[in-house]
Design an enzyme around this catalytic site. Structure first.
Site, PDB file in Angstrom:
ATOM      1  N   LYS A   9      13.770  -4.264  -2.544  1.00 33.17           N
ATOM      2  CA  LYS A   9      13.587  -4.333  -3.988  1.00 33.17           C
ATOM      3  C   LYS A   9      14.809  -3.725  -4.701  1.00 33.17           C
ATOM      4  O   LYS A   9      15.632  -3.051  -4.059  1.00 33.17           O
ATOM      5  CB  LYS A   9      12.288  -3.602  -4.348  1.00 33.17           C
ATOM      6  CG  LYS A   9      11.025  -4.278  -3.772  1.00 33.17           C
ATOM      7  CD  LYS A   9       9.774  -3.459  -4.078  1.00 33.17           C
ATOM      8  CE  LYS A   9       8.502  -4.100  -3.565  1.00 33.17           C
ATOM      9  NZ  LYS A   9       7.295  -3.289  -3.849  1.00 33.17           N
ATOM     10  N   ARG A 119       4.919  -3.830   8.713  1.00 30.13           N
ATOM     11  CA  ARG A 119       4.108  -2.993   7.817  1.00 30.13           C
ATOM     12  C   ARG A 119       4.188  -1.536   8.258  1.00 30.13           C
ATOM     13  O   ARG A 119       4.262  -0.623   7.446  1.00 30.13           O
ATOM     14  CB  ARG A 119       2.637  -3.435   7.836  1.00 30.13           C
ATOM     15  CG  ARG A 119       2.384  -4.796   7.246  1.00 30.13           C
ATOM     16  CD  ARG A 119       2.594  -4.852   5.768  1.00 30.13           C
ATOM     17  NE  ARG A 119       1.617  -4.099   5.011  1.00 30.13           N
ATOM     18  CZ  ARG A 119       1.529  -4.124   3.689  1.00 30.13           C
ATOM     19  NH1 ARG A 119       2.375  -4.844   2.969  1.00 30.13           N
ATOM     20  NH2 ARG A 119       0.634  -3.410   3.067  1.00 30.13           N
ATOM     21  N   THR A 125       1.952   2.096   1.042  1.00 27.18           N
ATOM     22  CA  THR A 125       2.421   1.603  -0.263  1.00 27.18           C
ATOM     23  C   THR A 125       2.907   2.741  -1.151  1.00 27.18           C
ATOM     24  O   THR A 125       3.888   2.599  -1.879  1.00 27.18           O
ATOM     25  CB  THR A 125       1.242   0.882  -0.966  1.00 27.18           C
ATOM     26  OG1 THR A 125       0.750  -0.139  -0.102  1.00 27.18           O
ATOM     27  CG2 THR A 125       1.657   0.286  -2.292  1.00 27.18           C
ATOM     28  N   ARG A 136       9.547   3.994   3.696  1.00 26.84           N
ATOM     29  CA  ARG A 136       9.115   4.566   2.411  1.00 26.84           C
ATOM     30  C   ARG A 136       8.955   6.081   2.502  1.00 26.84           C
ATOM     31  O   ARG A 136       9.255   6.810   1.553  1.00 26.84           O
ATOM     32  CB  ARG A 136       7.799   3.908   1.976  1.00 26.84           C
ATOM     33  CG  ARG A 136       7.974   2.449   1.517  1.00 26.84           C
ATOM     34  CD  ARG A 136       6.638   1.725   1.508  1.00 26.84           C
ATOM     35  NE  ARG A 136       6.682   0.417   0.851  1.00 26.84           N
ATOM     36  CZ  ARG A 136       5.685  -0.456   0.891  1.00 26.84           C
ATOM     37  NH1 ARG A 136       4.577  -0.165   1.566  1.00 26.84           N
ATOM     38  NH2 ARG A 136       5.774  -1.601   0.270  1.00 26.84           N
ATOM     39  N   ASN A 156       8.918   1.564  -4.310  1.00 26.68           N
ATOM     40  CA  ASN A 156       8.754   1.868  -2.881  1.00 26.68           C
ATOM     41  C   ASN A 156       9.703   1.069  -2.007  1.00 26.68           C
ATOM     42  O   ASN A 156       9.425   0.815  -0.844  1.00 26.68           O
ATOM     43  CB  ASN A 156       7.293   1.687  -2.464  1.00 26.68           C
ATOM     44  CG  ASN A 156       6.771   0.317  -2.809  1.00 26.68           C
ATOM     45  OD1 ASN A 156       7.529  -0.546  -3.224  1.00 26.68           O
ATOM     46  ND2 ASN A 156       5.486   0.101  -2.616  1.00 26.68           N
ATOM     47  N   HIS A 159       9.290  -4.750   0.052  1.00 28.14           N
ATOM     48  CA  HIS A 159       8.070  -5.555   0.143  1.00 28.14           C
ATOM     49  C   HIS A 159       7.975  -6.091   1.557  1.00 28.14           C
ATOM     50  O   HIS A 159       8.994  -6.487   2.133  1.00 28.14           O
ATOM     51  CB  HIS A 159       8.117  -6.748  -0.824  1.00 28.14           C
ATOM     52  CG  HIS A 159       7.084  -7.790  -0.489  1.00 28.14           C
ATOM     53  ND1 HIS A 159       5.771  -7.678  -0.902  1.00 28.14           N
ATOM     54  CD2 HIS A 159       7.144  -8.903   0.295  1.00 28.14           C
ATOM     55  CE1 HIS A 159       5.081  -8.698  -0.409  1.00 28.14           C
ATOM     56  NE2 HIS A 159       5.882  -9.457   0.326  1.00 28.14           N
TER      57      HIS A 159
HETATM   58  P1  ADP Z   1       2.227  -3.340  -0.432  1.00 24.12           P
HETATM   59  O1  ADP Z   1       3.578  -3.526  -1.079  1.00 24.12           O
HETATM   60  O2  ADP Z   1       2.210  -2.101   0.434  1.00 24.12           O
HETATM   61  O3  ADP Z   1       1.728  -4.572   0.270  1.00 24.12           O
HETATM   62  P2  ADP Z   1       0.324  -3.978  -2.540  1.00 24.12           P
HETATM   63  O4  ADP Z   1       0.395  -5.397  -2.081  1.00 24.12           O
HETATM   64  O5  ADP Z   1      -1.001  -3.332  -2.674  1.00 24.12           O
HETATM   65  O6  ADP Z   1       1.205  -3.020  -1.601  1.00 24.12           O
HETATM   66  O7  ADP Z   1       1.052  -3.837  -3.942  1.00 24.12           O
HETATM   67  C1  ADP Z   1       2.244  -4.531  -4.230  1.00 24.12           C
HETATM   68  C2  ADP Z   1       3.203  -3.599  -4.936  1.00 24.12           C
HETATM   69  O8  ADP Z   1       2.640  -3.217  -6.186  1.00 24.12           O
HETATM   70  C3  ADP Z   1       3.460  -2.267  -4.251  1.00 24.12           C
HETATM   71  O9  ADP Z   1       4.450  -2.359  -3.258  1.00 24.12           O
HETATM   72  C4  ADP Z   1       3.884  -1.386  -5.391  1.00 24.12           C
HETATM   73  O10 ADP Z   1       5.259  -1.554  -5.714  1.00 24.12           O
HETATM   74  C5  ADP Z   1       3.062  -1.932  -6.550  1.00 24.12           C
HETATM   75  N1  ADP Z   1       1.830  -1.174  -6.847  1.00 24.12           N
HETATM   76  C6  ADP Z   1       0.710  -1.098  -6.105  1.00 24.12           C
HETATM   77  N2  ADP Z   1      -0.227  -0.327  -6.717  1.00 24.12           N
HETATM   78  C7  ADP Z   1       0.326   0.080  -7.883  1.00 24.12           C
HETATM   79  C8  ADP Z   1      -0.109   0.900  -8.973  1.00 24.12           C
HETATM   80  N3  ADP Z   1      -1.284   1.504  -8.994  1.00 24.12           N
HETATM   81  N4  ADP Z   1       0.740   1.083  -9.981  1.00 24.12           N
HETATM   82  C9  ADP Z   1       1.954   0.530 -10.002  1.00 24.12           C
HETATM   83  N5  ADP Z   1       2.428  -0.253  -9.015  1.00 24.12           N
HETATM   84  C10 ADP Z   1       1.641  -0.480  -7.975  1.00 24.12           C
HETATM   85 MG    MG Z   2       1.085  -6.420  -0.456  1.00 26.01          MG
END
Ligand code: ADP
Ligand code: MG
Length: 192
Positions: A9, A119, A125, A136, A156, A159
């Site tokens: 990102k 992952r 996350t 992360r 973070n 993706h």
């Molecule tokens: P991951 O990236 O670990 O698969 P998710 O698919 O749940 O996580 O979420 C996608 C992205 O959304 C996360 O990587 C993060 O950047 C963002 N995100 C998730 N939850 C929140 C939140 N509560 N507030 C702001 N951004 C969030």
């Molecule tokens: Mg996701």
């Protein structure tokens, strides 16, 4: 054999962490079969984070509420609502703004268990919960509290597709089949 989509990102690119992160996947033995540095078109970001898919939106809302509950944070105070759809919509907008805010490095890795391994190496996350040793966990410290009080997405760095099905939906959004390559890595003979 699986393929999965990884996106470094804008915070990872702007912090000069591309090489360091990419090498983690190479070291593990996963094969990089596609890669490009690009500015994400908003239309692509909106397909990747689909604001019109109710299940996805509510899922984002639910995960966020669970986290808030775990840490005793008040969604009404931080977000102004505790409705999963509304929270999902809010986060989707922040996410799209985040991913289009600067160049990203998108790549596809291939290997046995590629989705799960990826992952695991990315970590939780929420960077403040991600284990040391994960990307992360080692390189970031953001949390939903910090992010949501600043009305922005959690930074973070990376993706990674969440499942084989997600990878199958996401890879063709970012790469044409002609941009994905087949080749043999020297270690394959030893590692498999
Ligand atoms: P991951 O990236 O670990 O698969 P998710 O698919 O749940 O996580 O979420 C996608 C992205 O959304 C996360 O990587 C993060 O950047 C963002 N995100 C998730 N939850 C929140 C939140 N509560 N507030 C702001 N951004 C969030
Ligand atoms: Mg996701």
């Amino acid at each position: 054999m699986e393929q999965t989509l990884i996106i470094l990102k804008p915070d990872a690119v702007e912090r000069g962490l591309m090489g360091r992160i990419l090498s983690r996947f190479e070291q593990m033995g996963l094969k990089i079969v596609a890669a490009k540095l690009m500015k994400t078109p908003r239309s692509l970001a909106e397909k990747h984070y689909p604001g019109n898919r109710e299940v996805w939106l509510r899922g984002m809302g639910e995960k966020t509420l669970e986290n808030y509950k775990k840490f005793g944070e008040d969604p009404i105070k931080l977000l102004g609502t505790n409705d999963t759809h509304e929270i999902g919509m809010m986060i989707q907008k922040w996410l799209v703004d985040y991913i289009v805010s600067g160049p990203v490095l998108a790549f596809v890795v291939e290997g046995p268990h590629a989705v799960e391994l990826t992952r695991k190496i990315c970590g939780n996350t929420l960077p403040f919960l991600a284990s040391p040793g994960s990307i992360r966990g080692d390189l970031a410290y953001d949390s939903s509290y910090l992010a949501n009080s600043g009305k922005r997405a959690i930074k973070n760095l990376v993706h990674a597709s969440g499942s084989i099905e997600e990878a199958k939906y996401e890879i063709p959004l970012w790469f044409d089949s002609s941009e994905i390559f087949e080749y043999e890595r020297a270690e394959e003979k030893v590692m498999q």
